[in-house]
Design a protein around this motif. Structure first.
Motif, PDB file in Angstrom:
ATOM      1  N   VAL A   1     -52.043 -28.228 -54.965  1.00 34.61           N
ATOM      2  CA  VAL A   1     -51.967 -26.856 -54.452  1.00 34.61           C
ATOM      3  C   VAL A   1     -50.803 -26.122 -55.118  1.00 34.61           C
ATOM      4  CG1 VAL A   1     -51.596 -25.466 -52.387  1.00 34.61           C
ATOM      5  CG2 VAL A   1     -53.038 -27.495 -52.263  1.00 34.61           C
TER       6      VAL A   1
ATOM      7  N   ILE B   1     -51.753 -25.107 -58.687  1.00 32.97           N
ATOM      8  CA  ILE B   1     -52.616 -23.920 -58.701  1.00 32.97           C
ATOM      9  C   ILE B   1     -51.784 -22.686 -58.397  1.00 32.97           C
ATOM     10  CG2 ILE B   1     -54.599 -22.795 -57.601  1.00 32.97           C
ATOM     11  CD1 ILE B   1     -55.755 -25.565 -57.074  1.00 32.97           C
ATOM     12  N   GLY B   2     -50.913 -22.801 -57.397  1.00 36.22           N
ATOM     13  CA  GLY B   2     -50.061 -21.666 -57.021  1.00 36.22           C
ATOM     14  C   GLY B   2     -49.167 -21.216 -58.157  1.00 36.22           C
TER      15      GLY B   2
ATOM     16  N   ARG C   1     -51.911 -19.971 -61.416  1.00 30.12           N
ATOM     17  CA  ARG C   1     -53.001 -19.003 -61.278  1.00 30.12           C
ATOM     18  C   ARG C   1     -52.594 -17.671 -60.644  1.00 30.12           C
ATOM     19  NH1 ARG C   1     -55.376 -21.493 -64.922  1.00 30.12           N
ATOM     20  NH2 ARG C   1     -57.483 -22.335 -64.701  1.00 30.12           N
ATOM     21  N   PHE C   2     -51.281 -17.399 -60.575  1.00 32.48           N
ATOM     22  CA  PHE C   2     -50.853 -16.140 -59.991  1.00 32.48           C
ATOM     23  C   PHE C   2     -49.823 -15.472 -60.887  1.00 32.48           C
ATOM     24  CE2 PHE C   2     -52.536 -18.731 -56.630  1.00 32.48           C
ATOM     25  CZ  PHE C   2     -53.378 -17.837 -55.979  1.00 32.48           C
TER      26      PHE C   2
ATOM     27  N   GLN D   1     -59.216 -19.481 -68.625  1.00 37.89           N
ATOM     28  CA  GLN D   1     -59.672 -18.708 -67.470  1.00 37.89           C
ATOM     29  C   GLN D   1     -61.125 -18.249 -67.543  1.00 37.89           C
ATOM     30  OE1 GLN D   1     -57.792 -14.855 -67.180  1.00 37.89           O
ATOM     31  NE2 GLN D   1     -56.585 -15.259 -68.994  1.00 37.89           N
TER      32      GLN D   1
ATOM     33  N   GLU E   1     -63.459 -16.679 -64.497  1.00 37.87           N
ATOM     34  CA  GLU E   1     -63.851 -15.274 -64.636  1.00 37.87           C
ATOM     35  C   GLU E   1     -65.357 -15.108 -64.483  1.00 37.87           C
ATOM     36  OE1 GLU E   1     -60.481 -13.390 -67.580  1.00 37.87           O
ATOM     37  OE2 GLU E   1     -62.519 -13.614 -68.320  1.00 37.87           O
TER      38      GLU E   1
ATOM     39  N   ARG F   1     -66.317 -15.308 -60.925  1.00 39.70           N
ATOM     40  CA  ARG F   1     -66.007 -14.063 -60.223  1.00 39.70           C
ATOM     41  C   ARG F   1     -67.046 -12.985 -60.546  1.00 39.70           C
ATOM     42  NH1 ARG F   1     -62.563 -14.129 -55.898  1.00 39.70           N
ATOM     43  NH2 ARG F   1     -60.588 -15.100 -56.443  1.00 39.70           N
TER      44      ARG F   1
ATOM     45  N   THR G   1     -63.236 -16.135 -53.037  1.00 39.11           N
ATOM     46  CA  THR G   1     -62.079 -16.945 -53.407  1.00 39.11           C
ATOM     47  C   THR G   1     -62.267 -18.401 -52.994  1.00 39.11           C
ATOM     48  OG1 THR G   1     -60.699 -15.010 -53.109  1.00 39.11           O
ATOM     49  CG2 THR G   1     -59.577 -17.127 -53.187  1.00 39.11           C
TER      50      THR G   1
ATOM     51  N   LEU H   1     -62.764 -21.685 -55.494  1.00 43.64           N
ATOM     52  CA  LEU H   1     -61.856 -22.819 -55.443  1.00 43.64           C
ATOM     53  C   LEU H   1     -62.623 -24.121 -55.233  1.00 43.64           C
ATOM     54  CD1 LEU H   1     -58.768 -22.995 -55.548  1.00 43.64           C
ATOM     55  CD2 LEU H   1     -58.774 -23.125 -53.073  1.00 43.64           C
TER      56      LEU H   1
ATOM     57  N   TRP I   1     -57.658  -9.851 -62.367  1.00 40.50           N
ATOM     58  CA  TRP I   1     -56.992 -11.139 -62.525  1.00 40.50           C
ATOM     59  C   TRP I   1     -58.055 -12.228 -62.412  1.00 40.50           C
ATOM     60  CZ3 TRP I   1     -52.402 -12.333 -64.291  1.00 40.50           C
ATOM     61  CH2 TRP I   1     -51.922 -13.631 -64.117  1.00 40.50           C
ATOM     62  N   TYR I   2     -58.269 -12.945 -63.488  1.00 43.39           N
ATOM     63  CA  TYR I   2     -59.319 -13.959 -63.499  1.00 43.39           C
ATOM     64  C   TYR I   2     -60.647 -13.362 -63.039  1.00 43.39           C
ATOM     65  CZ  TYR I   2     -56.102 -17.630 -64.635  1.00 43.39           C
ATOM     66  OH  TYR I   2     -55.215 -18.426 -65.298  1.00 43.39           O
ATOM     67  N   GLY I   3     -60.973 -12.140 -63.538  1.00 45.45           N
ATOM     68  CA  GLY I   3     -62.262 -11.534 -63.241  1.00 45.45           C
ATOM     69  C   GLY I   3     -62.361 -10.920 -61.864  1.00 45.45           C
ATOM     70  N   GLU I   4     -61.237 -10.918 -61.113  1.00 42.03           N
ATOM     71  CA  GLU I   4     -61.287 -10.350 -59.774  1.00 42.03           C
ATOM     72  C   GLU I   4     -60.516  -9.038 -59.752  1.00 42.03           C
ATOM     73  OE1 GLU I   4     -59.799 -11.610 -55.279  1.00 42.03           O
ATOM     74  OE2 GLU I   4     -58.837 -12.409 -57.049  1.00 42.03           O
TER      75      GLU I   4
ATOM     76  N   LEU J   1     -52.464 -10.514 -54.416  1.00 40.46           N
ATOM     77  CA  LEU J   1     -52.381 -11.730 -55.232  1.00 40.46           C
ATOM     78  C   LEU J   1     -51.119 -12.516 -54.881  1.00 40.46           C
ATOM     79  CD1 LEU J   1     -53.436 -11.054 -58.920  1.00 40.46           C
ATOM     80  CD2 LEU J   1     -54.292 -12.808 -57.376  1.00 40.46           C
TER      81      LEU J   1
ATOM     82  N   ARG K   1     -51.477 -14.283 -51.598  1.00 37.56           N
ATOM     83  CA  ARG K   1     -52.282 -15.503 -51.704  1.00 37.56           C
ATOM     84  C   ARG K   1     -51.514 -16.578 -52.481  1.00 37.56           C
ATOM     85  NH1 ARG K   1     -57.187 -14.987 -55.149  1.00 37.56           N
ATOM     86  NH2 ARG K   1     -57.568 -13.067 -54.035  1.00 37.56           N
ATOM     87  N   GLY K   2     -50.802 -16.127 -53.513  1.00 43.75           N
ATOM     88  CA  GLY K   2     -50.032 -17.066 -54.319  1.00 43.75           C
ATOM     89  C   GLY K   2     -48.981 -17.787 -53.502  1.00 43.75           C
TER      90      GLY K   2
ATOM     91  N   PHE L   1     -50.305 -20.635 -51.615  1.00 43.57           N
ATOM     92  CA  PHE L   1     -50.480 -21.854 -52.405  1.00 43.57           C
ATOM     93  C   PHE L   1     -49.136 -22.528 -52.693  1.00 43.57           C
ATOM     94  CE2 PHE L   1     -54.699 -20.255 -53.193  1.00 43.57           C
ATOM     95  CZ  PHE L   1     -55.427 -21.397 -53.455  1.00 43.57           C
ATOM     96  N   LEU L   2     -48.147 -21.702 -52.977  1.00 41.00           N
ATOM     97  CA  LEU L   2     -46.846 -22.265 -53.369  1.00 41.00           C
ATOM     98  C   LEU L   2     -46.118 -22.912 -52.202  1.00 41.00           C
ATOM     99  CD1 LEU L   2     -45.007 -19.782 -55.739  1.00 41.00           C
ATOM    100  CD2 LEU L   2     -46.080 -21.947 -56.309  1.00 41.00           C
TER     101      LEU L   2
ATOM    102  N   PRO M   1     -46.500 -24.762 -49.331  1.00 39.46           N
ATOM    103  CA  PRO M   1     -46.370 -26.148 -48.835  1.00 39.46           C
ATOM    104  C   PRO M   1     -45.541 -27.026 -49.764  1.00 39.46           C
ATOM    105  CG  PRO M   1     -48.702 -25.516 -49.011  1.00 39.46           C
ATOM    106  CD  PRO M   1     -47.904 -24.390 -49.566  1.00 39.46           C
TER     107      PRO M   1
END
Lengths: 263, 303
Positions: free
Chosen positions: A81, A84-85, A88-89, A164, A168, A171, A177, A181, B8-11, B18, B21-22, B25-26, B28
């Motif tokens: 996790v 990904i965090g 991907r941001f 990516q 993409e 999407r 989302t 995932l 962002w990534y097609g969204e 973002l 949501r990020g 994820f970060l 925990p």
């Protein structure tokens, strides 16, 4: 065809012998019939059989396994996790540098410093709750702490190499989302996650220092047991135990190699 | 307020959503690392300035006593005991690194020139000790150095040790243990560089009558420097903090910083002093990483 200089071959063989002679000696003396000394007295498997009747050793094996399995599961989830965090941001450069630094800390600092920090931290936490008495829980926490970093690094490198485009495309086809995932990112990441998990598992089995500092009397693992026993004097039974641990390592390493090469 | 939209990534989304949501994820993993790595690290810094109570408990009186003690200023005046241990750790780490590098080069060249099928076999042979438990790999030397075996007999014949005694604990045994422990740490990263080595450059150097030394320093070394520098840092830093090898193979005769730290958290029960020594080791680690980063920048220029 280039030739290898004979001196290179000789030195390489010497180095291999240097790495393997001690380990082979352990394996050889684990089937030696004499209890004391290192004189060959014939072949026996008694020491192996005795291992399975030794309560303390069985208990240590169980502790080792529980520690490795629990810490691997938790750290693989957290590490994945986290990866990904991180990847991907759209984090700013400064945030990325900070995250990167924290992630590399357990990889670069000597493990004895992490162990010392954990001893002190658990010592202070003990004033709040008796949960943090030296024991399996502390060991699991300690192992997860260094495992997370390794899992996240492995998974992140997989994320980077994925690129990516596929996400993409998903999407563009109106994937939500959660769906993205569940059905796209995670399946694509699976080899990386498994590799990271196997790395975490091996690291846990291999660890001595963190366990040594955080263990309690009830939570002795195999490496701790071997260390304590060896300081009292080596016995054929310890050789047998070590040989088994060695074999398990070999199987794990060869398995991981096969897995990562097939992908 | 203007919301910044981006793809962002097609969204089609906003930076703010973002980031929200990020963070989900970060948090925990990062919270875990902050709670059990960064925070304990900071606590360790604080504790290194605290003092030890009469029963080994921590007393929250802050002073520089622990650091003074590490520098050798004790109740009986100045002694270099602790500094000698620190210096010895750096020295042992250095020798271990150099010996590992010297042995790794021929090994990597040898493996790189095997046919592809057996190459992976050889490589796996290097990886296995890398993953083998360090307690087992260390105590295994007990057997090789035992008095009954030829090595100890030879040493006894040469008058280096008394007959019937093992070759451990000794400085020699510590070096053996350390090099065998860390050799794979150098060999594996080095191999990845050796495998990609451009041999035409080496042959060109030979064609131009370069001496063997110059072939190595000017054709081979620059090409393998990326792998080599990773291996060196992977060996040098953990070698400074190693405590299993000196504990088992060096005994009380050859203590390193790792043993000193372990002693404070074990038998001596002096956490504050242990924390101060850990800080010393941390400074050494940071310094070597700093040198490494500077050197590796230079290395890029060299290549």
């Amino acid at each position: 065809m280039r030739r290898t200089h004979p001196l290179v071959t000789i030195l390489a063989m010497f180095t291999m012998a240097f790495l393997y002679l001690p380990l082979m000696a352990v394996a050889v003396f684990s089937v030696n019939a004499t209890k004391y000394g290192l004189v060959w007295r014939g072949f026996t498997l008694d020491w192996y059989l005795k291992l399975f009747h030794n309560e303390v050793i069985l208990n240590a094996a169980w502790n080792t396994l529980v520690l490795a399995v629990v810490s691997t599961i938790v750290s693989t989830i957290l590490g994945t996790v986290l990866a990904i965090g991180m990847d991907r941001f759209p984090w700013s450069k400064r945030v990325n540098t900070f995250l990167d630094m924290v992630l590399h800390l357990p990889v670069v600092i000597p493990d004895i410093i992490l162990a010392a920090a954990l001893v002190v931290a658990f010592g202070l936490l003990r004033m709040v709750s008796s949960m943090f008495e030296p024991g399996l829980l502390n060991m699991i926490i300690g192992h997860i702490t260094f495992q997370i970093a390794f899992v996240a690094l492995v998974v992140r490198s997989r994320l980077v190499s994925l690129g990516q485009e596929i996400e993409e495309a998903a999407r563009d086809l109106f994937a939500s989302t959660g769906y993205l995932l569940r059905r796209v990112t995670l399946p694509l990441l699976l080899p990386g996650i498994v590799a990271g998990g196997m790395l975490a598992f091996t690291l846990s089995l291999d660890d001595f220092v963190i366990s040594f500092f955080t263990a309690g009397p009830e939570s002795v693992t195999l490496p701790l047991y071997i260390f304590a026993a060896v300081r009292r004097g080596v016995t054929p039974q310890i050789h047998a135990l070590s040989t088994l641990v060695l074999l398990i390592t070999v199987i794990l390493v060869v398995g991981t190699e096969r897995f990562s090469r097939r992908r | 307020m203007k919301r910044k939209m981006l793809v962002w990534y097609g969204e089609l989304t906003t930076t703010r959503s973002l980031i929200k949501r990020g963070l989900l994820f970060l948090s925990p993993g990062m919270l875990w690392l902050l709670a059990f790595l960064v925070l304990p690290g900071l606590v360790l810094v604080v504790v290194s300035f605290a003092s030890r109570g009469a029963y080994g408990e921590l007393v929250w009186e802050f002073n520089l006593e622990n650091y003074k003690r590490l520098a050798g200023f004790g109740i009986f005046g100045w002694s270099a005991d602790y500094l000698v241990i620190v210096w010895r750790s750096v020295w042992v780490a250095l020798v271990t690194t150099v010996l590992s590098v010297v042995l790794s080069y021929p090994l990597c060249f040898f493996i790189a020139r095997r046919p592809e099928r057996t190459r992976y076999l050889w490589l796996t042979m290097v990886i296995i000790p890398f993953w083998t438990n360090m307690v087992i790999r260390t105590y295994a030397w007990f057997l090789i150095l035992a008095p009954e075996l030829p090595f100890a007999r030879l040493a006894a014949m040469l008058g280096l040790v008394s007959p019937g005694s093992p070759l451990y604990p000794s400085a020699f045994a510590v070096y053996l243990g350390m090099v065998s422990m860390f050799l794979p740490f150098v060999a594996l990263p080095l191999y990845s560089s050796v495998e990609r080595l451009d041999w035409e450059l080496v042959e060109a150097a030979q064609d131009l009558y370069a001496s063997r030394l110059r072939v190595f320093t000017q054709a081979i070394l620059p090409q393998t420097l990326p792998g080599l520098s990773v291996g060196v840092i992977l060996t040098f830093v953990p070698a400074m903090g190693m405590f299993v090898v000196p504990d088992l193979l060096g005994g009380a005769k050859y203590m390193l910083v790792g043993n000193l730290i372990q002693q404070q958290f074990g038998a001596s029960r002096d956490w504050a002093f242990g924390a101060a020594i850990s800080m010393g080791l941390m400074v050494l680690t940071m310094f070597s990483l700093y040198l490494y980063r500077r050197k590796s920048k230079g290395a890029e220029v060299l290549v």
